[in-house]
Design an enzyme around this catalytic site. Structure first.
Site, mmCIF file in Angstrom:
data_model
loop_
_atom_site.group_PDB
_atom_site.id
_atom_site.type_symbol
_atom_site.label_atom_id
_atom_site.label_comp_id
_atom_site.label_asym_id
_atom_site.label_seq_id
_atom_site.Cartn_x
_atom_site.Cartn_y
_atom_site.Cartn_z
ATOM 1 N N LYS A 235 0.847 -1.194 0.000
ATOM 2 C CA LYS A 235 0.000 0.000 0.000
ATOM 3 C C LYS A 235 0.883 1.243 0.000
ATOM 4 C CE LYS A 235 -3.918 1.977 2.549
ATOM 5 N NZ LYS A 235 -4.751 1.851 3.773
ATOM 6 N N HIS B 240 -0.318 4.485 0.296
ATOM 7 C CA HIS B 240 -0.965 5.651 0.893
ATOM 8 C C HIS B 240 -1.452 5.278 2.292
ATOM 9 C CE1 HIS B 240 -4.179 3.270 -0.955
ATOM 10 N NE2 HIS B 240 -4.967 3.752 -0.018
#
Length: 244
Positions: free
Chosen positions: A119, A121
């Protein structure tokens, strides 16, 4: 050794096997496996997908881990790691069930799982849940076939600074690893080979626990008076029994 026995299974194992039969998780017939072997039985762990079923299997994982800890006092762990994707709900629900088995001992048990894609963010990263850094980790998953997925999980644990101390799976089929010729559909070469679980044990040097084994299934079917299923499973085991 996988064989019929007059020894009674623990009540929770008998109840779990009955539940698996009634829910279509354990079925009998003729099933072509990935190895091209034709098995008389099949366990579909993906069907532990309803509340009472995930409750039953996670309780079984918890009892298996707790029993091993009681018989091996020097063995302990801090985090359950559930490899994506099937291991994720198993890690979470088993951690909760462990606390129910022994709140004082397991009440602070952590769990962790990985993302398939990092991921970029928010909190970011590959991992979700409890940090494994400097902690003793047990991998929880449904099965070990060729061991590839387990080896990937071990690499993740090492990269996160954890120490692998054990592995627990739902089912041990107690059969030897398939040969290259079998994978190509050419049949078993008859040469001695160990099981996937035995191979992982040798490679890692840690205990590999199974909630249920082929021996358990045979005993349960025998106690239910299902002689034909017992005969078929024993014949299958005799053909594919491992050397370890």
């Amino acid at each position: 050794m996988a064989s019929s026995s007059n020894e009674l299974l623990p009540a929770w194992k008998s109840e779990l096997i009955s539940l698996c039969l009634g829910s279509g998780i354990l079925t009998f017939g003729s099933f072509t496996l990935k190895s091209k072997r034709v098995s008389p039985y099949f366990v579909n762990c993906g069907l532990f997908s309803r509340a009472r079923l995930i409750r039953a299997i996670s309780q079984a994982y918890a009892l298996t881990l707790d029993a091993h800890a009681k018989t091996t006092p020097e063995w302990s762990f801090d985090v359950l790691f559930g490899p994506a994707y099937k291991g994720i709900p198993l890690a979470a629900t088993t951690a909760e069930k462990l606390a129910g088995v022994d709140e004082q001992k397991w009440g602070d048990m952590g769990y962790s799982f990985n993302r398939k894609e990092v991921k970029d963010h928010g909190e970011g990263g590959l991992m979700v849940g409890e940090s494994m850094k400097g902690k003793k980790v047990v991998i929880i998953d449904d099965v070990i076939t060729a061991g590839t997925a387990i080896r990937e999980a071990i690499d993740i644990i090492k990269a996160q600074g954890g120490e692998l101390v054990g592995i627990v799976v739902a089912i041990d089929r107690q059969e030897k690893m398939p040969s290259a010729s079998e994978k190509e559909g050419k049949g078993d070469d008859g040469l001695p080979r160990g099981s996937a679980i035995g191979e992982v044990k040798r490679e890692t040097g840690v205990p590999v626990l199974a909630v249920l084994t082929l021996t358990d299934l045979i005993q349960a079917m025998q106690q239910m008076g299902r002689g034909e299923e017992v005969k078929q499973m024993e014949e299958y085991y005799a053909k594919y029994k491992p050397t370890d």
